[in-house]
Design a protein around this motif. Structure first.
Motif, PDB file in Angstrom:
ATOM      1  N   SER A  82     -65.880  64.732  24.788  1.00  0.00           N
ATOM      2  CA  SER A  82     -65.002  65.535  23.958  1.00  0.00           C
ATOM      3  C   SER A  82     -64.285  64.670  22.942  1.00  0.00           C
ATOM      4  CB  SER A  82     -63.978  66.196  24.881  1.00  0.00           C
ATOM      5  OG  SER A  82     -63.517  67.387  24.363  1.00  0.00           O
ATOM      6  N   SER A  83     -64.148  65.199  21.741  1.00  0.00           N
ATOM      7  CA  SER A  83     -63.323  64.535  20.742  1.00  0.00           C
ATOM      8  C   SER A  83     -62.524  65.607  20.025  1.00  0.00           C
ATOM      9  CB  SER A  83     -64.177  63.733  19.760  1.00  0.00           C
ATOM     10  OG  SER A  83     -65.016  64.581  19.041  1.00  0.00           O
ATOM     11  N   SER A  84     -61.338  65.239  19.547  1.00  0.00           N
ATOM     12  CA  SER A  84     -60.443  66.233  18.983  1.00  0.00           C
ATOM     13  C   SER A  84     -59.905  65.791  17.638  1.00  0.00           C
ATOM     14  CB  SER A  84     -59.287  66.471  19.957  1.00  0.00           C
ATOM     15  OG  SER A  84     -58.349  67.352  19.396  1.00  0.00           O
ATOM     16  N   ASN A 143     -61.670  76.046  14.140  1.00  0.00           N
ATOM     17  CA  ASN A 143     -61.605  76.306  15.581  1.00  0.00           C
ATOM     18  C   ASN A 143     -61.969  77.755  15.922  1.00  0.00           C
ATOM     19  OD1 ASN A 143     -59.114  77.186  14.470  1.00  0.00           O
ATOM     20  ND2 ASN A 143     -58.068  76.878  16.405  1.00  0.00           N
ATOM     21  N   LYS A 146     -62.563  75.114  24.507  1.00  0.00           N
ATOM     22  CA  LYS A 146     -62.594  73.779  23.893  1.00  0.00           C
ATOM     23  C   LYS A 146     -62.743  73.873  22.373  1.00  0.00           C
ATOM     24  CE  LYS A 146     -62.183  71.096  27.453  1.00  0.00           C
ATOM     25  NZ  LYS A 146     -61.038  70.216  27.599  1.00  0.00           N
ATOM     26  N   GLN A 148     -59.511  74.850  20.861  1.00  0.00           N
ATOM     27  CA  GLN A 148     -58.584  73.712  20.862  1.00  0.00           C
ATOM     28  C   GLN A 148     -59.034  72.633  19.877  1.00  0.00           C
ATOM     29  OE1 GLN A 148     -58.717  72.733  25.037  1.00  0.00           O
ATOM     30  NE2 GLN A 148     -57.022  74.111  25.510  1.00  0.00           N
ATOM     31  N   GLU A 172     -61.827  70.917  19.829  1.00  0.00           N
ATOM     32  CA  GLU A 172     -62.489  69.790  20.485  1.00  0.00           C
ATOM     33  C   GLU A 172     -63.992  69.940  20.323  1.00  0.00           C
ATOM     34  OE1 GLU A 172     -61.235  68.907  24.474  1.00  0.00           O
ATOM     35  OE2 GLU A 172     -59.196  69.578  24.038  1.00  0.00           O
ATOM     36  N   ARG A 173     -64.613  68.863  19.936  1.00  0.00           N
ATOM     37  CA  ARG A 173     -66.067  68.833  19.793  1.00  0.00           C
ATOM     38  C   ARG A 173     -66.649  68.392  21.137  1.00  0.00           C
ATOM     39  NH1 ARG A 173     -69.206  67.365  14.651  1.00  0.00           N
ATOM     40  NH2 ARG A 173     -71.277  66.936  15.431  1.00  0.00           N
ATOM     41  N   THR A 174     -66.718  69.314  22.073  1.00  0.00           N
ATOM     42  CA  THR A 174     -67.183  69.022  23.421  1.00  0.00           C
ATOM     43  C   THR A 174     -68.701  69.005  23.428  1.00  0.00           C
ATOM     44  OG1 THR A 174     -65.225  70.078  24.319  1.00  0.00           O
ATOM     45  CG2 THR A 174     -67.068  69.759  25.826  1.00  0.00           C
TER      46      THR A 174
END
Length: 121
Positions: free
Chosen positions: A3-5, A19, A95, A98, A100-102
């Motif tokens: 995950s990256s945000s 998002n 995700k 939020q 987040e690139r999960t």
């Protein structure tokens, strides 16, 4: 699961916040993934979630059909795959919302490779 945000969601080319568009990529499983894959022109975040949705839910669908032919335990395996699909559906929508690139193992890698090949063409 990797995950990256990013802090602030930007607008996608669809006019939606990234998002929200990312969440919608999963809402209708691979169908909305396909829609957003073709509609989105600039956001790599939305394109990634669209492609991951397409790959994930097509793979789960194929698996579900395949295990349906397994004698005796096929119906149990189909139920397990459906449950996994439901859990991932909810988790990935949360995700994405939020921002987040999960990236799921295997599926996320396939999605990124397909996006890379698509961007070269």
């Amino acid at each position: 699961m990797e995950s990256s945000s990013n802090e602030v969601p930007e607008k996608s080319s669809t006019g939606l916040d990234e998002n929200i568009a990312g969440l919608l990529c999963y809402l209708g499983t691979f169908v909305t993934g396909i829609i957003f894959f073709f509609l989105e022109k600039k956001s790599s975040f939305v394109k990634f979630h669209a492609m991951q949705s397409i790959v994930l839910y097509l793979m789960l669908g194929i698996l579900r059909v395949g295990v349906g032919y397994v004698p005796f335990v096929g119906w149990i395996l189909k139920a397990v795959i459906s449950l996994i699909g439901l859990v991932l559906w909810i988790l990935l929508m949360i995700k994405a919302y939020q921002h987040e690139r999960t990236r799921l193992p295997i599926v996320g890698e396939i999605a990124e490779n397909l996006l890379e090949k698509n961007s070269r063409n």
